[in-house]
Design a protein around this motif. Structure first.
Motif, PDB file in Angstrom:
ATOM      1  N   GLN A 359       0.860  -1.175   0.000  1.00 37.22           N
ATOM      2  CA  GLN A 359       0.000   0.000   0.000  1.00 37.22           C
ATOM      3  C   GLN A 359       0.903   1.234   0.000  1.00 37.22           C
ATOM      4  O   GLN A 359       1.728   1.414   0.896  1.00 37.22           O
ATOM      5  CB  GLN A 359      -0.907   0.024   1.228  1.00 37.22           C
ATOM      6  CG  GLN A 359      -1.848   1.219   1.241  1.00 37.22           C
ATOM      7  CD  GLN A 359      -2.634   1.373   2.531  1.00 37.22           C
ATOM      8  OE1 GLN A 359      -3.108   2.462   2.847  1.00 37.22           O
ATOM      9  NE2 GLN A 359      -2.781   0.294   3.295  1.00 37.22           N
ATOM     10  N   ARG A 361       1.261   5.205   0.309  1.00 37.03           N
ATOM     11  CA  ARG A 361       0.534   6.318   0.913  1.00 37.03           C
ATOM     12  C   ARG A 361       1.348   7.599   0.760  1.00 37.03           C
ATOM     13  O   ARG A 361       2.537   7.639   1.129  1.00 37.03           O
ATOM     14  CB  ARG A 361       0.267   6.055   2.401  1.00 37.03           C
ATOM     15  CG  ARG A 361      -0.577   4.818   2.668  1.00 37.03           C
ATOM     16  CD  ARG A 361      -0.687   4.537   4.158  1.00 37.03           C
ATOM     17  NE  ARG A 361      -1.459   5.527   4.862  1.00 37.03           N
ATOM     18  CZ  ARG A 361      -2.769   5.440   5.078  1.00 37.03           C
ATOM     19  NH1 ARG A 361      -3.452   4.391   4.624  1.00 37.03           N
ATOM     20  NH2 ARG A 361      -3.405   6.387   5.750  1.00 37.03           N
ATOM     21  N   HIS A 362       0.737   8.635   0.223  1.00 37.38           N
ATOM     22  CA  HIS A 362       1.387   9.946   0.136  1.00 37.38           C
ATOM     23  C   HIS A 362       1.165  10.673   1.454  1.00 37.38           C
ATOM     24  O   HIS A 362       0.025  10.890   1.875  1.00 37.38           O
ATOM     25  CB  HIS A 362       0.819  10.758  -1.024  1.00 37.38           C
ATOM     26  CG  HIS A 362       1.617  11.995  -1.328  1.00 37.38           C
ATOM     27  ND1 HIS A 362       1.521  13.144  -0.585  1.00 37.38           N
ATOM     28  CD2 HIS A 362       2.545  12.247  -2.291  1.00 37.38           C
ATOM     29  CE1 HIS A 362       2.338  14.054  -1.068  1.00 37.38           C
ATOM     30  NE2 HIS A 362       2.982  13.533  -2.102  1.00 37.38           N
ATOM     31  N   SER A 365      -0.810  14.385   0.945  1.00 37.89           N
ATOM     32  CA  SER A 365      -2.216  14.406   0.520  1.00 37.89           C
ATOM     33  C   SER A 365      -3.060  13.342   1.201  1.00 37.89           C
ATOM     34  O   SER A 365      -4.289  13.446   1.237  1.00 37.89           O
ATOM     35  CB  SER A 365      -2.297  14.209  -0.993  1.00 37.89           C
ATOM     36  OG  SER A 365      -1.877  12.893  -1.348  1.00 37.89           O
ATOM     37  N   GLU A 367      -3.403  10.441  -0.014  1.00 36.07           N
ATOM     38  CA  GLU A 367      -3.818   9.509  -1.067  1.00 36.07           C
ATOM     39  C   GLU A 367      -3.098   8.178  -0.892  1.00 36.07           C
ATOM     40  O   GLU A 367      -1.922   8.132  -0.542  1.00 36.07           O
ATOM     41  CB  GLU A 367      -3.489  10.102  -2.435  1.00 36.07           C
ATOM     42  CG  GLU A 367      -3.864   9.198  -3.603  1.00 36.07           C
ATOM     43  CD  GLU A 367      -3.340   9.737  -4.929  1.00 36.07           C
ATOM     44  OE1 GLU A 367      -3.740   9.196  -5.976  1.00 36.07           O
ATOM     45  OE2 GLU A 367      -2.515  10.671  -4.908  1.00 36.07           O
ATOM     46  N   ASN A 368      -3.814   7.077  -1.158  1.00 32.85           N
ATOM     47  CA  ASN A 368      -3.165   5.767  -1.080  1.00 32.85           C
ATOM     48  C   ASN A 368      -3.684   4.857  -2.179  1.00 32.85           C
ATOM     49  O   ASN A 368      -4.817   5.004  -2.661  1.00 32.85           O
ATOM     50  CB  ASN A 368      -3.358   5.135   0.299  1.00 32.85           C
ATOM     51  CG  ASN A 368      -4.792   4.741   0.565  1.00 32.85           C
ATOM     52  OD1 ASN A 368      -5.238   3.661   0.209  1.00 32.85           O
ATOM     53  ND2 ASN A 368      -5.548   5.651   1.208  1.00 32.85           N
ATOM     54  N   TYR A 369      -2.841   3.917  -2.587  1.00 28.00           N
ATOM     55  CA  TYR A 369      -3.210   2.949  -3.628  1.00 28.00           C
ATOM     56  C   TYR A 369      -2.324   1.722  -3.474  1.00 28.00           C
ATOM     57  O   TYR A 369      -1.358   1.722  -2.690  1.00 28.00           O
ATOM     58  CB  TYR A 369      -3.050   3.549  -5.024  1.00 28.00           C
ATOM     59  CG  TYR A 369      -1.629   3.950  -5.375  1.00 28.00           C
ATOM     60  CD1 TYR A 369      -0.770   3.060  -6.024  1.00 28.00           C
ATOM     61  CD2 TYR A 369      -1.140   5.215  -5.057  1.00 28.00           C
ATOM     62  CE1 TYR A 369       0.535   3.421  -6.335  1.00 28.00           C
ATOM     63  CE2 TYR A 369       0.164   5.582  -5.367  1.00 28.00           C
ATOM     64  CZ  TYR A 369       0.996   4.688  -6.004  1.00 28.00           C
ATOM     65  OH  TYR A 369       2.283   5.036  -6.304  1.00 28.00           O
TER      66      TYR A 369
END
Length: 699
Positions: A359, A361-362, A365, A367-369
């Motif tokens: 995973q 994670r920024h 921001s 944001e995660n993907y």
């Protein structure tokens, strides 16, 4: 696919096997009287009166192996050269960036070891050879170098050397600029250090010379006598392992103390090596936690009220549990395994349905993907991510059919670049192989995953030989990975399978909890269930089924041999942990007290009786056992040589039937076998020759 030269089994020579002398020793505990005829075989380790006789016995067993396997000598040589021929002798690792330098190792044709090198700023820069391990190892039967810890200013390097294979390392300090070594050396360590930011101070872990337990953290100043080194931490709990490390950002130095079920961390600023280490959070019963520092906060990976772990955070100046706040919550179907920190990104390694996933994670921001690997079954691990100020993630990838691969993934743009894939010399076609994952049903109804690989040309029927591998302890996950040496079995018609049994952690933390202490028998029953399922599904038959395991996996082999000897044609037990009760009763044997949380303490009646009920050495009976090859190392620090030696001696005296029993002791090596990159192939060749000749395959 290579064809069988003959369906006839190997004709074992009529050689008399060595018989160890019986010297009865009584053990009385919990009103249980046990006579151990072969306890004296630990006299080499204990420096007892029969020390020389132990060596003579081990040599006699080695001579017996040589005699019994004499007819396979040419075949073993053929296998050795075949295995070696697949290895690219002149090679380089993928360089990693740290503090402005690219570091890498390179190997040269005909050389057993390697050279540790670096280049400044760019890969086109001149090469610096920091250590020529090929040269250093000359004259040593065994030689291991670890550490390679370079100071923050990049001018100095500390590394550890072990020439006995006991995992006791002596530290040496090199001035990279001048090439000179400092006069002081430090013995009895783990081989790794943590540098302070003054480039003059480092911390290291000292071992107890008898038990090999990690007991103390000491501080060393360059140019000072190590006898004056200050002890900055001393562990009081003999069930804990300790170590010291430097944060990737270089801001902190951590001391970590952990057992199987609880842990504790201390820390200081790396700029202040004279300061006292501060406790992050006092150890809590049945609570594990790991600390990672970001720019403005700490992250904590913990199983506090979270079986599969959760991720928490706290301020840099308020670290006790009262200030922990949740970042990623607990999930019943996902195990959180670790985090890799970068200045702007966080990479969380998770495990779902037995497979690793990343995973991304920024941190700014939020944001995660998830990174997509594109295969149904694989192994993925984060790699040498030494640089904090980067957005590039280095990771390693492999599967049963995919050679080991190194990727760089730019997290800001989601671009992936293959940096290197293991080259298999002589040709390898992954499309010629099939990889599967199937499930066996354990006695209690739990589904046990099995990973398999075999050539498409292999008929799937009861005549196919199959090697089943297992481990199942310490929460270690046996993920599917590629092996160039394994091709020598696959090309000759073998199916290879991994049983993902409980005691590992493939299916989450509960998978581990259900395979240790008073649930340890699940590990062994799962393995037997996998074997029976493979037979029932027509992958093989009892006449062609084999199993292999090492260390705690050797315990597995010993137990399943006692419990279901009829299932196997042959077994290989490498450095096997088979004398469980006696070892766990002796606190002077290395690692014993560290293991109580895994196996139990036999000084307690309930643990004693449970342990004794499955311990291989305690449960040998007068019955036909499968063919068995046992390997060990005289200097093994993890599982002492006398465990397999005693086991084999007792088996010889009690077992029935004509099946062969072999004990091979490497007199110069320890737990990991030979240190050279080619020498270990001789052991692989012996193992394979043992299996293949049992199948009537002699070419």
């Amino acid at each position: 696919m290579k064809q069988k030269q003959s369906q006839l089994p190997y004709q074992w020579p009529a050689i008399e096997a060595p018989l160890a002398i019986r010297r009865p020793r009584e053990r009385v505990l919990h009103e249980d009287r046990v006579v151990d005829d072969y306890y004296w075989l630990n006299d080499y380790f204990k420096n007892g009166p029969n020390r020389d006789e132990v060596i003579e016995y081990l040599k006699a067993e080695n001579a017996y192996v040589d005699g019994m396997m004499a007819g396979t000598k040419d075949f073993q040589d053929q296998l050795f050269h075949e295995l070696k021929a697949r290895i690219k002798e002149q090679d380089e690792s993928v360089p990693y960036l740290k503090n402005g330098y690219y570091y890498y190792i390179k190997t040269e044709e005909g050389k057993q070891y390697f050279k540790y090198c670096r280049k400044k700023g760019t890969l086109e820069a001149p090469e610096e050879v920091l250590l020529d391990v090929d040269q250093m190892a000359e004259g040593h039967p065994y030689f291991s170098v670890v550490g390679f810890d370079v100071s923050p200013d990049t001018h100095l390097m500390v590394f550890g050397v072990d020439t006995l294979s006991r995992r006791e390392y002596t530290l040496y300090i090199k001035n990279i600029r001048t090439g000179e070594f400092y006069p002081e050396s430090i013995s009895g360590t783990t081989g790794d250090v943590a540098w302070a930011n003054d480039n003059e101070t480092f911390f290291y872990t000292a071992k107890n010379p008898e038990t090999l337990l990690t007991e103390k953290i000491l501080k060393h100043r360059l140019g000072k006598d190590s006898k004056t080194d200050e002890v900055v931490y001393e562990e009081q709990d003999k069930s804990n392992y300790i170590g010291v490390e430097r944060a990737k950002s270089g801001r902190f130095i951590y001391i970590n103390s952990s057992a199987t079920t609880s842990s504790e961390t201390y820390f200081i600023l790396a700029d202040q090596p004279e300061s006292a280490f501060k406790c992050f959070q006092k150890r809590m019963k049945d609570v594990l936690y790991e600390v990672t520092a970001l720019e403005d906060r700490f992250l904590i990976l913990t199983n506090k009220d979270a079986l599969n772990f959760k991720l928490m955070e706290c301020p840099l100046d308020r670290t006790n549990i009262a200030h922990w706040k949740e970042v990623i919550g607990h999930r019943e179907d996902v195990l959180l395994e670790g985090v890799d920190e970068f200045k702007d990104f966080l990479v969380v390694t998770e495990r779902r349905n037995g497979l690793a996933q990343f995973q991304i994670r920024h941190l700014g921001s939020g944001e995660n993907y998830y990174l997509d690997f594109g295969e149904a079954a694989y192994t993925a691990t984060t790699g040498a991510n030494m640089e904090y100020h980067t957005d590039v993630l280095r990771y390693n990838y492999t599967s049963l059919t995919t050679p080991s691969s190194v990727y760089d993934y730019r997290m800001s743009t989601r671009e992936k670049v293959l940096k290197k894939q293991q080259e298999v010399l002589g040709g390898y076609d992954p499309t010629a192989y099939i990889s599967e994952r199937i499930y066996a049903t354990a006695d209690d109804g739990v589904k046990i995953p099995i990973s398999l690989v075999y050539q498409k040309a292999v008929p799937r029927d009861s005549n196919a030989p199959l090697l089943l591998y297992g481990y199942g302890s310490y929460g270690a996950s046996m993920d599917p990975s590629f092996s160039s040496t394994r091709l020598s079995l696959l090309e000759r018609g073998f199916i290879f399978a991994i049983a993902h049994i409980r005691g590992g952690q493939e299916m989450g933390r509960q998978w581990y909890e259900d395979g240790k202490l008073m649930k340890k028998k699940n590990t062994f029953l799962d393995f037997i269930a996998c074997a029976r399922h493979l037979i029932a599904q027509g992958y093989t038959s009892r006449e062609h089924l084999y199993a292999q395991g090492g260390s705690a996996g050797g315990l597995l082999i010993g137990v399943v041999m006692n419990e279901a000897p009829e299932l196997w044609n042959g077994l290989i037990a490498q450095v096997p942990f088979v004398d469980v009760v006696n070892t766990m009763l002796d606190e002077n044997i290395p690692l014993t007290t560290n293991e109580y949380d895994e196996w139990g303490n036999p000084n307690e009646p309930e643990a004693y009786w449970y342990m004794k009920s499955y311990a291989p050495y305690e449960n040998i009976e007068a019955k036909d056992y499968p063919h068995l090859l046992v390997t060990t190392g005289l200097h093994d620090s993890q599982v002492q040589y006398f465990e397999p030696a005693k086991w084999v001696a007792k088996l010889r005296a009690i077992k029935t039937g004509p099946q062969v029993l072999l004990l091979k002791t490497e007199m110069d090596y320890g737990h990991g076998g030979a240190s050279g990159r080619f020498d270990y192939l001789k052991d692989v060749a012996l193992n394979y020759a043992f299996l293949l000749t049992l199948e009537g395959i002699f070419n």
